[in-house]
Design a protein around this motif. Sequence first.
Motif, mmCIF file in Angstrom:
data_model
loop_
_atom_site.group_PDB
_atom_site.id
_atom_site.type_symbol
_atom_site.label_atom_id
_atom_site.label_comp_id
_atom_site.label_asym_id
_atom_site.label_seq_id
_atom_site.Cartn_x
_atom_site.Cartn_y
_atom_site.Cartn_z
ATOM 1 N N THR A 135 20.765 11.248 39.759
ATOM 2 C CA THR A 135 21.402 10.127 39.067
ATOM 3 C C THR A 135 20.366 9.065 38.717
ATOM 4 O OG1 THR A 135 23.442 10.567 40.278
ATOM 5 C CG2 THR A 135 23.260 8.422 39.207
ATOM 6 N N TYR A 153 26.723 10.574 30.446
ATOM 7 C CA TYR A 153 26.307 11.026 31.772
ATOM 8 C C TYR A 153 27.321 12.012 32.352
ATOM 9 C CZ TYR A 153 25.207 11.256 36.701
ATOM 10 O OH TYR A 153 24.929 11.713 37.953
ATOM 11 N N ARG A 159 26.249 15.987 32.797
ATOM 12 C CA ARG A 159 26.183 16.513 34.163
ATOM 13 C C ARG A 159 27.182 17.637 34.394
ATOM 14 N NH1 ARG A 159 27.282 13.594 39.905
ATOM 15 N NH2 ARG A 159 26.555 15.330 41.145
#
Length: 167
Positions: free
Chosen positions: A25, A146, A150
């Motif tokens: 992250t 994001y 992911r």
Amino acid sequence: MPKDRIIQLIDFFYPPFRRIIPLQTFRYAACGGSNTLLGLFIYTLSYKYILREKILDFGFYAFKPHVAALFIAFCINFPVGFLLMKFVVFHDSTIKAKIQLFRYFVIFVVSLFINYWLLKLLVEILHVYAVIAQVITTVFIVLFSYIMQRHYSFRRKTPEGSSEFPV
């Protein structure tokens, strides 16, 4: 190799954040943040100095300057962002590169579409200055990207064959 240097540089700044967020992250934030700043720089440069805040007219279609600047930034942000995500952030993904590229492209285009409509709303309806409007839309796009990158573009397969991340 440039990717190793980038990883070393990012990881150098990670220790104070170790207890707050996972390394991946943190790498995403560093790479995504850098690519976002690059995009904002290109957007501003394009809007103010290349387009000079004037309509880009191709004869058959004319782009408003804030929209044309968005597409100029896209042409640079897309390849830079993909390379950073593939080789720095999600380097352990087991999905084939061409599938990653396609998925990244789909998410990038969806993000571009969302960005376009938010920009039109803020600039043309709410009369927010274009560069400020782009900064505002960027916050929403970063969060969306994001999650999608992911869990979709760069997910890993576990040894049992199921996805590590839910689809």
